[in-house]
Design a protein around this motif. Structure first.
Motif, PDB file in Angstrom:
ATOM      1  N   ASN A 135      31.736   1.766   5.180  1.00 14.84           N
ATOM      2  CA  ASN A 135      33.510   1.230   5.741  1.00 14.84           C
ATOM      3  C   ASN A 135      34.345   1.849   4.343  1.00 14.84           C
ATOM      4  O   ASN A 135      35.870   2.164   5.304  1.00 14.84           O
ATOM      5  N   CYS A 136      34.069   1.276   3.454  1.00 11.71           N
ATOM      6  CA  CYS A 136      35.067   2.047   2.073  1.00 11.71           C
ATOM      7  C   CYS A 136      35.021   3.390   2.346  1.00 11.71           C
ATOM      8  O   CYS A 136      35.972   3.940   0.886  1.00 11.71           O
ATOM      9  N   LEU A 137      34.209   4.145   2.437  1.00 17.33           N
ATOM     10  CA  LEU A 137      33.741   5.816   2.117  1.00 17.33           C
ATOM     11  C   LEU A 137      34.704   6.181   2.565  1.00 17.33           C
ATOM     12  O   LEU A 137      34.894   6.818   4.560  1.00 17.33           O
ATOM     13  N   ASP A 138      35.453   7.560   2.569  1.00 19.44           N
ATOM     14  CA  ASP A 138      36.915   8.894   2.910  1.00 19.44           C
ATOM     15  C   ASP A 138      35.913   9.780   2.936  1.00 19.44           C
ATOM     16  O   ASP A 138      36.924  10.482   3.381  1.00 19.44           O
ATOM     17  N   GLN A 139      34.938   9.843   2.988  1.00 18.07           N
ATOM     18  CA  GLN A 139      34.133  11.239   3.354  1.00 18.07           C
ATOM     19  C   GLN A 139      33.155  11.443   5.309  1.00 18.07           C
ATOM     20  O   GLN A 139      33.674  10.125   5.480  1.00 18.07           O
ATOM     21  N   GLU A 140      34.179  11.963   5.936  1.00 15.32           N
ATOM     22  CA  GLU A 140      33.124  12.147   7.227  1.00 15.32           C
ATOM     23  C   GLU A 140      31.695  12.311   7.352  1.00 15.32           C
ATOM     24  O   GLU A 140      31.564  13.585   7.100  1.00 15.32           O
ATOM     25  N   ILE A 141      31.407  11.908   7.607  1.00 14.84           N
ATOM     26  CA  ILE A 141      29.402  12.153   7.423  1.00 14.84           C
ATOM     27  C   ILE A 141      29.439  12.220   9.402  1.00 14.84           C
ATOM     28  O   ILE A 141      29.382  10.476   9.651  1.00 14.84           O
ATOM     29  N   CYS A 142      28.615  12.929   9.420  1.00 16.13           N
ATOM     30  CA  CYS A 142      28.145  13.154  11.650  1.00 16.13           C
ATOM     31  C   CYS A 142      27.192  11.219  11.455  1.00 16.13           C
ATOM     32  O   CYS A 142      26.683  11.321  10.458  1.00 16.13           O
ATOM     33  N   GLN A 143      27.501  11.057  12.251  1.00 13.19           N
ATOM     34  CA  GLN A 143      26.708   9.550  12.811  1.00 13.19           C
ATOM     35  C   GLN A 143      26.036   9.694  12.777  1.00 13.19           C
ATOM     36  O   GLN A 143      24.556   8.750  12.571  1.00 13.19           O
ATOM     37  N   GLU A 144      24.820  11.005  12.705  1.00 12.70           N
ATOM     38  CA  GLU A 144      23.352  11.748  13.605  1.00 12.70           C
ATOM     39  C   GLU A 144      23.277  11.191  11.624  1.00 12.70           C
ATOM     40  O   GLU A 144      22.096  11.060  11.740  1.00 12.70           O
ATOM     41  N   GLN A 145      23.694  11.654  11.051  1.00  9.11           N
ATOM     42  CA  GLN A 145      23.360  11.540   9.308  1.00  9.11           C
ATOM     43  C   GLN A 145      23.151  10.427   9.145  1.00  9.11           C
ATOM     44  O   GLN A 145      22.475  10.391   7.659  1.00  9.11           O
TER      45      GLN A 145
END
Length: 264
Positions: free
Chosen positions: A87-97
């Motif tokens: 929730n605190c990460l500002d990097q977009e990582i796809c849900q599948e990963q």
């Protein structure tokens, strides 16, 4: 089967560690450039195909800088963190990963068993990790301001322990950091000092004198240097009649260098 550790970088400017067996490779954090991470994999003879996951300790930039880059370049790997950290990460990582765990969980990645545990740092939900292959254990504890019994219980059987020795208290107190930052580093949710690392090792030896290797990590550039960290720990141990080379193996991880490969 061997279980190995290598540091690609350790310190406030960036952190990334490698854990691997002959079949599976894992990264702990990705706080340095993607280029340096892939160079580290090459130097350690680790193919990108072996890389199964990145495990995140907490959201601070010196631990997460290149998560997005690594995930894009290696779409087959997964990134593990607890919900508060995600929730605190500002990097977009796809849900599948993405993979989400609850602190305290244990799980398997390839042929490595991973155990998560709580540490104490000014982050959302920081964790330490232990890695197991058969009876072999490597534990990583950095970015914690204190060493409570619950952490000791998690790491006391580690064959290789990566342990924070961030600062010399006197150097920090008289150094150039502003007062609020000194208080942060010295607090119970800050960083372990050299002396605290020494006392932790002393406690481990007194509770279980098994053969182990301890690597001092996450040294401050401004408030520490490798010789001081090593000597402080050595002095604490020798005062209690424990000796490096006889009772324990001890080394210091250099901040911006790929370390030796340590294996059990």
């Amino acid at each position: 089967m061997t279980l190995s550790f290598c540091s690609f970088s350790s310190g406030s400017s960036g952190n990334c560690y490698l854990i691997k067996t002959q079949q599976t490779a894992l990264l702990i954090d990705a706080g340095i450039s993607g280029k340096k991470i892939f160079e580290g994999l090459e130097k350690t003879g680790t193919s990108r195909e072996m890389l199964a996951a990145v495990l995140i300790t907490h959201e601070h930039t010196d631990h997460t800088k290149s998560i997005k880059t690594i995930m894009k370049k290696q779409p087959s790997i997964k990134a593990y963190a607890n919900e508060k950290t995600w929730n605190c990460l500002d990097q977009e990582i796809c849900q599948e990963q993405r993979r989400v765990f609850t602190t305290g969980d244990a799980f398997e990645i390839g042929d490595i068993r991973v155990k998560t545990f709580r540490v104490f740092h000014d982050a959302a939900d920081p964790v330490g990790y232990s890695f197991y292959s058969g009876e072999k254990q490597i534990s990583v504890v950095t970015d914690t301001g204190c060493m409570r019994d619950e952490i000791i219980d998690e790491i006391k059987s580690a064959d290789i322990l990566i342990l924070e020795a961030n600062h010399d208290v006197d150097m920090l107190r008289v150094g150039k950091y502003p007062w609020f930052l000194k208080q942060r580093v010295l607090g119970e949710e800050g960083h372990l000092s050299n002396a605290a690392a020494g006392e932790t090792i002393l406690r481990l030896l007194s509770e279980d004198n098994k053969e182990r290797c301890v690597l001092l990590a996450h040294l401050s550039k401004e408030n520490n240097f490798p010789e001081m960290a090593y000597q402080t720990v050595k002095n604490i141990l020798e005062e209690a009649d424990y000796y490096i080379g006889k009772h324990i193996k001890l080394n210091t991880i250099i901040r911006d260098e790929v370390s030796l490969i340590y294996q059990i």
